[in-house]
Design a protein around this motif. Structure first.
Motif, mmCIF file in Angstrom:
data_model
loop_
_atom_site.group_PDB
_atom_site.id
_atom_site.type_symbol
_atom_site.label_atom_id
_atom_site.label_comp_id
_atom_site.label_asym_id
_atom_site.label_seq_id
_atom_site.Cartn_x
_atom_site.Cartn_y
_atom_site.Cartn_z
ATOM 1 N N MET A 1 -35.338 -15.529 -10.050
ATOM 2 C CA MET A 1 -34.377 -14.796 -10.866
ATOM 3 C C MET A 1 -32.969 -15.121 -10.367
ATOM 4 O O MET A 1 -32.713 -15.163 -9.170
ATOM 5 N N ILE A 2 -32.079 -15.339 -11.319
ATOM 6 C CA ILE A 2 -30.669 -15.575 -11.028
ATOM 7 C C ILE A 2 -29.933 -14.255 -11.216
ATOM 8 O O ILE A 2 -30.040 -13.632 -12.267
ATOM 9 N N GLU A 3 -29.218 -13.823 -10.202
ATOM 10 C CA GLU A 3 -28.385 -12.625 -10.346
ATOM 11 C C GLU A 3 -26.952 -13.076 -10.559
ATOM 12 O O GLU A 3 -26.418 -13.847 -9.751
ATOM 13 N N PHE A 4 -26.355 -12.628 -11.646
ATOM 14 C CA PHE A 4 -24.990 -13.039 -11.992
ATOM 15 C C PHE A 4 -24.095 -11.812 -12.020
ATOM 16 O O PHE A 4 -24.338 -10.885 -12.779
ATOM 17 N N LYS A 5 -23.066 -11.830 -11.182
ATOM 18 C CA LYS A 5 -22.137 -10.701 -11.108
ATOM 19 C C LYS A 5 -21.108 -10.818 -12.222
ATOM 20 O O LYS A 5 -20.403 -11.814 -12.326
ATOM 21 N N ILE A 6 -21.049 -9.790 -13.047
ATOM 22 C CA ILE A 6 -20.102 -9.765 -14.161
ATOM 23 C C ILE A 6 -18.793 -9.141 -13.695
ATOM 24 O O ILE A 6 -18.787 -8.059 -13.124
ATOM 25 N N GLU A 7 -17.707 -9.863 -13.925
ATOM 26 C CA GLU A 7 -16.371 -9.337 -13.649
ATOM 27 C C GLU A 7 -15.866 -8.716 -14.944
ATOM 28 O O GLU A 7 -15.767 -9.398 -15.952
ATOM 29 N N GLY A 8 -15.589 -7.436 -14.943
ATOM 30 C CA GLY A 8 -15.176 -6.759 -16.171
ATOM 31 C C GLY A 8 -16.360 -6.099 -16.845
ATOM 32 O O GLY A 8 -17.397 -5.862 -16.232
ATOM 33 N N ASP A 9 -16.217 -5.840 -18.151
ATOM 34 C CA ASP A 9 -17.243 -5.104 -18.895
ATOM 35 C C ASP A 9 -18.418 -5.972 -19.363
ATOM 36 O O ASP A 9 -19.535 -5.490 -19.485
ATOM 37 N N PHE A 10 -18.154 -7.253 -19.660
ATOM 38 C CA PHE A 10 -19.198 -8.116 -20.226
ATOM 39 C C PHE A 10 -18.817 -9.578 -20.056
ATOM 40 O O PHE A 10 -17.697 -9.905 -19.675
ATOM 41 N N ILE A 11 -19.791 -10.452 -20.375
ATOM 42 C CA ILE A 11 -19.548 -11.889 -20.478
ATOM 43 C C ILE A 11 -20.262 -12.363 -21.743
ATOM 44 O O ILE A 11 -21.402 -11.952 -22.003
ATOM 45 N N PRO A 12 -19.610 -13.203 -22.563
ATOM 46 C CA PRO A 12 -20.294 -13.726 -23.747
ATOM 47 C C PRO A 12 -21.508 -14.577 -23.351
ATOM 48 O O PRO A 12 -21.486 -15.271 -22.321
ATOM 49 N N MET A 13 -22.555 -14.516 -24.143
ATOM 50 C CA MET A 13 -23.797 -15.247 -23.867
ATOM 51 C C MET A 13 -23.530 -16.728 -23.589
ATOM 52 O O MET A 13 -24.062 -17.285 -22.621
ATOM 53 N N ILE A 14 -22.702 -17.376 -24.409
ATOM 54 C CA ILE A 14 -22.416 -18.800 -24.256
ATOM 55 C C ILE A 14 -21.829 -19.076 -22.874
ATOM 56 O O ILE A 14 -22.237 -20.004 -22.188
ATOM 57 N N GLN A 15 -20.887 -18.249 -22.455
ATOM 58 C CA GLN A 15 -20.255 -18.443 -21.143
ATOM 59 C C GLN A 15 -21.244 -18.197 -20.008
ATOM 60 O O GLN A 15 -21.202 -18.875 -18.983
ATOM 61 N N LEU A 16 -22.129 -17.234 -20.184
ATOM 62 C CA LEU A 16 -23.133 -16.948 -19.156
ATOM 63 C C LEU A 16 -24.053 -18.147 -18.952
ATOM 64 O O LEU A 16 -24.337 -18.529 -17.812
#
Length: 68
Positions: A1-16
């Motif tokens: 599993m990859i854990e990705f820390k979001i800066e702010g409220d969200f990240i668009p799917m494409i950018q993720l």
């Protein structure tokens, strides 16, 4: 599993998908979303501008990304 820390409220799917190196370009990310190859919280989702928020799970190419 990859854990990705979001800066702010969200990240668009494409950018993720790009940020986790599961695709090389934004264009490739749009194609895989259009083709229904990405699952969002267990369901196929075709929205390119989908806002991924903390706690969400994204599955693609045998990888699971957990937004934290």
């Amino acid at each position: 599993m990859i854990e990705f820390k979001i800066e702010g409220d969200f990240i668009p799917m494409i950018q993720l998908l790009k940020a986790t190196n599961l695709v090389q370009t934004g264009g490739e990310a749009q194609i895989v979303v259009d083709d229904g190859k990405v699952r969002y919280n267990g369901e196929v989702d075709y929205r390119k501008r989908l806002k991924v928020r903390k706690g969400d799970l994204v599955e693609f190419r045998g990888q699971t990304i957990k937004a934290i």
